[in-house]
Design a protein around this motif. Structure first.
Motif, PDB file in Angstrom:
ATOM      1  N   UNK A  57       0.838  -1.203   0.000  1.00 10.82           N
ATOM      2  CA  UNK A  57       0.000   0.000   0.000  1.00 10.82           C
ATOM      3  C   UNK A  57       0.874   1.254   0.000  1.00 10.82           C
ATOM      4  N   UNK A  58       1.933   1.224   0.813  1.00 16.38           N
ATOM      5  CA  UNK A  58       2.816   2.394   0.858  1.00 16.38           C
ATOM      6  C   UNK A  58       3.502   2.614  -0.492  1.00 16.38           C
ATOM      7  N   UNK A  97       3.395   5.818  -2.905  1.00 11.24           N
ATOM      8  CA  UNK A  97       4.672   6.486  -3.241  1.00 11.24           C
ATOM      9  C   UNK A  97       5.252   5.869  -4.510  1.00 11.24           C
ATOM     10  N   UNK A  98       4.690   6.226  -5.690  1.00 10.02           N
ATOM     11  CA  UNK A  98       5.115   5.568  -6.933  1.00 10.02           C
ATOM     12  C   UNK A  98       6.602   5.723  -7.241  1.00 10.02           C
ATOM     13  N   UNK A  99       7.208   6.866  -6.855  1.00 11.48           N
ATOM     14  CA  UNK A  99       8.619   7.024  -7.239  1.00 11.48           C
ATOM     15  C   UNK A  99       9.497   6.044  -6.464  1.00 11.48           C
ATOM     16  N   UNK A 144       3.043  -2.706 -12.041  1.00  8.15           N
ATOM     17  CA  UNK A 144       3.188  -1.762 -10.929  1.00  8.15           C
ATOM     18  C   UNK A 144       1.904  -1.833 -10.131  1.00  8.15           C
ATOM     19  N   UNK A 145       2.037  -1.547  -8.848  1.00  9.76           N
ATOM     20  CA  UNK A 145       0.832  -1.499  -8.030  1.00  9.76           C
ATOM     21  C   UNK A 145       0.459  -0.027  -7.868  1.00  9.76           C
ATOM     22  N   UNK A 171       2.709   1.368 -18.441  1.00 10.57           N
ATOM     23  CA  UNK A 171       1.367   1.890 -18.763  1.00 10.57           C
ATOM     24  C   UNK A 171       0.701   2.486 -17.518  1.00 10.57           C
ATOM     25  N   UNK A 172       1.519   2.884 -16.539  1.00  9.07           N
ATOM     26  CA  UNK A 172       0.961   3.455 -15.314  1.00  9.07           C
ATOM     27  C   UNK A 172       0.222   4.752 -15.647  1.00  9.07           C
ATOM     28  N   UNK A 173      -0.865   4.987 -14.918  1.00  8.00           N
ATOM     29  CA  UNK A 173      -1.613   6.225 -15.182  1.00  8.00           C
ATOM     30  C   UNK A 173      -1.325   7.284 -14.123  1.00  8.00           C
ATOM     31  N   UNK A 174      -0.761   6.863 -12.994  1.00  9.01           N
ATOM     32  CA  UNK A 174      -0.486   7.823 -11.921  1.00  9.01           C
ATOM     33  C   UNK A 174       0.910   8.393 -12.122  1.00  9.01           C
ATOM     34  N   UNK A 175       0.997   9.665 -12.015  1.00 12.00           N
ATOM     35  CA  UNK A 175       2.299  10.310 -12.176  1.00 12.00           C
ATOM     36  C   UNK A 175       2.739  10.855 -10.837  1.00 12.00           C
ATOM     37  N   UNK A 176       4.051  11.074 -10.709  1.00 12.72           N
ATOM     38  CA  UNK A 176       4.549  11.706  -9.475  1.00 12.72           C
ATOM     39  C   UNK A 176       4.413  13.208  -9.644  1.00 12.72           C
ATOM     40  N   UNK A 177       3.601  13.780  -8.793  1.00 14.89           N
ATOM     41  CA  UNK A 177       3.385  15.225  -8.961  1.00 14.89           C
ATOM     42  C   UNK A 177       4.382  15.998  -8.119  1.00 14.89           C
TER      43      UNK A 177
END
Ligand code: HEM
Length: 609
Positions: A359-360, A364-366, A542-543, A603-609
């Motif tokens: 979950x963490x 925290x995708x990066x 990726x999760x 193909x991840x849709x979430x980006x690190x903002x």
């Protein structure tokens, strides 16, 4: 009434003499009465005017230390305080120096008897024994946790994780993409891994089939278990998996009520608990007997299950204390008790660690990407056959696991009790006396977020002890740091972090696996399982945190700023969900869990903002 009043006066007097701050409460959380009825009475107490209850009501709530962290200790101006009631005094403590004394003085600070009652149901074991008996259990159990058995754990974890990945991907396709029960799935996975590695019994090939909470009267047999025909001549109404789950779900009533009572109780769930208990006992006694024959066939350590390793070590070692002819150190009942203990101690804790870490990483995708890169690098070499120290697999994955265990230790409190008054030296130099008959509670989660003990590990001004910062375990330039002080990672039994160069907090400040001689021997087991699951789940996927606004259709409709807002809101919600998690309830699927999805890498849709 008069007795309670006298007992309260005595408890209050000893609290005053202890030198510790204290607060008066109407009851202790350790009363059997409170364990079963506390929820109801708490609801009543919460209706009283706040001015009457504000100073103590939180301390009656299960898991308060994982919600309030260091704040109550700050309010008392001390990293230890007592709650005083007519029944007993309870010491709550997160002072690193004192924790180290408590965990090393095992005879002064014993394990409480309630734990013995619950975990002894199939026989005394390493967890519930003390003194010389514990040394006997420890002598036989130690080889079971040796590096050479890592292969079995690794192989089964890889196999189960591959099933889980396939299952989740299929489910995502048919159910619209969100996995909102990851915690339950990981509990199943972990139970499968531990059953296979301990008993050599595969529960089921896929996690889909396993019903974790069988209903009373459930007569479904585990068709894929295969145990019934191979190991037991007795007729069983419950399959191995259902019997085990029946026992795990009803541990408290099995421990507290007599078996005769359970058998004739009008309650169907009591009768089911009795049935599950007797059937599971028959299963594991039969398997244990069969293992002595198997051990004789001298299987290599890489194929041995842990029960085989245990019976083998019990046969090969002899009882030094016995004056007669040499005999096995542990009885059959103790062997059975120890195998059951491995199941209880090993599956929920590890499952919870996995759920929290995954979950963490979704939040925290990066950091997840960093871990994926490092897993890619090692995949072909170490991952094919772990060298025995899974922390070598990936520094960044190991650091993330340490940080996740710091933030959310699966075991929230270490309970102990005093028989006689015990003196303790606190970190600030004060010497205090813990009264006799005090229930001691080491609040692990609070020790992990105690800024008095951790400030020097902060990475920069923005860092705080409530944030997920795996890099705090490495030197700030990302390299290993071998010059650190001797922390509890160098514990001779835990072993695997010795010289591995992670930052080591002072003793008593970081203890997800306990500390001292009674620290967790299953640490390497848990590390291996977690690393195997990460390797499988994160190799091609990726999760991601599931954010409905950011699915394929939603993405097109949102501006960049709106996307960022939606993601940040989802991240805050997910962090709040993790903070509110109450361990055991996760398995039952009654707790809110962080919603995630598996997305093909690239193909991840979430980006690190
Ligand atoms: C992330 C996973 C795990 C965590 C957080 C964890 C945590 C702990 C803690 C805190 C203790 C000390 C309890 C105390 O001092 O009162 C402990 C003891 C123990 N754990 Fe674990 N554990 C984990 C996994 C495992 C596994 C996988 C196994 C076995 C397969 C295991 C077997 C044991 C045993 C046998 C003890 C008792 C040791 C003794 O009393 O000498 N644990 N564990």
């Amino acid at each position: 009434m008069i007795r309670s009043y006298r007992s309260f006066r005595a408890n209050l007097a000893s609290a005053k003499a202890s030198g510790l701050p204290y607060v008066i409460v109407p009851i202790t959380n350790y009363q059997i009465f409170w364990i079963f009825t506390g929820k109801f009475f708490l609801a009543v107490l919460c209706r009283l005017p706040e001015t009457w209850t504000a100073s103590w009501i939180d301390f009656l709530k299960v898991g308060w230390s994982s919600r309030l962290f260091h704040q109550p200790f700050k309010n008392f101006g001390c990293d230890a305080f007592l709650t005083v009631s007519p029944f007993s005094n309870v010491l709550w403590i997160c002072d690193a120096a004192a924790i180290t004394q408590i965990t090393s003085r095992t005879e002064d600070f014993e394990k409480p008897s309630i734990m013995k009652k619950i975990l002894d149901i199939f026989g005394e074991n390493i967890f519930t024994s003390g003194g010389q008996d514990w040394k006997r259990h420890r002598k036989v159990m130690s080889p079971v946790f040796a590096e050479r058995h890592n292969y079995v754990i690794w192989d089964e974890s890889i196999r189960q994780a591959s099933h889980l990945r396939r299952y989740l991907l299929n489910r995502q396709k048919s159910e619209g993409g969100i996995i909102d029960d990851m915690a339950v799935e990981l509990h199943r996975l972990s139970l499968h891994v531990i059953c296979r590695t301990v008993y050599g019994v595969p529960l089921y090939e896929t996690p889909i089939a396993l019903a974790l909470s069988p209903r009373p009267g459930d007569k479904t047999l585990d068709s894929t278990c295969g145990l019934r025909s191979r190991h037991s001549r007795n007729a069983h109404l419950l399959g191995f998996g259902n019997a085990l789950n029946g026992v795990l779900d009803n541990l408290a009533s099995i421990a507290v009520c007599s078996q005769r009572l359970l058998a004739i109780s009008p309650s169907r769930s009591h009768r089911f608990a009795y049935q599950a208990y007797t059937e599971f006992f028959t299963y594991i006694s039969t398997i244990t007997r069969s293992k002595t024959v198997a051990v004789a066939a001298e299987r290599g350590p890489q194929e041995m299950d842990l029960l085989e390793a245990l019976t083998s070590s019990n046969r090969n070692l002899t009882d030094d204390a016995s004056s007669g002819p040499s005999r096995s150190i542990l009885s059959d009942t103790e062997i059975t008790g120890n195998t059951f203990l491995l199941i209880v101690a090993g599956h929920e804790t590890t499952a919870q660690a996995m759920y929290q870490l995954l979950s963490l990483l979704a939040i925290h995708p990066s950091i997840q990407r960093e871990i994926q890169k490092s897993l890619d690098k090692h995949r072909r070499s170490e991952l094919a056959s772990p060298s025995g120290d899974p922390s070598r697999i990936s520094n960044s994955a190991s650091a993330a696991l340490l940080e996740s265990l710091r933030l959310f230790p699966p075991v929230a409190n270490l309970p102990r009790r005093t028989v006689r008054p015990q003196s303790l030296q606190l970190g600030d130099g004060r010497t205090v006396t813990v009264p006799a008959d005090t229930e001691v509670n080491i609040t692990i989660g609070t020790a992990h977020r105690n800024s008095n003990q951790w400030t020097r590990y902060e990475l920069d001004d923005a860092d705080d002890l409530h944030g997920f910062k795996p890099r705090r375990w490495m030197r700030s330039d990302g390299t290993k740091d071998n010059s650190v002080d001797g922390g509890n990672f160098t514990d001779a039994r835990a072993g695997e972090h010795r010289g591995s160069g992670y930052r080591k907090p002072q003793r008593g400040a970081f203890l997800p696996f306990g500390e001292g001689v009674r620290a967790c021997p299953g640490r390497r087991f848990a590390n291996t399982e977690v690393m195997a699951v990460l390797t499988v789940l994160l190799s091609e996927h990726s999760i991601e945190l599931a954010v409905p606004e950011l699915d394929e259709a939603g993405l097109k409709a949102l501006s960049g700023k709106e996307r960022k807002t939606a993601w940040l809101q989802a991240r805050d919600r997910a962090m709040a969900t993790l903070n509110a998690t109450k361990g055991l309830a996760l398995k039952l699927g009654t707790e809110e869990v962080v919603p995630v999805k598996l997305v093909e890498r690239g193909k991840e849709t979430i980006y690190d903002f």
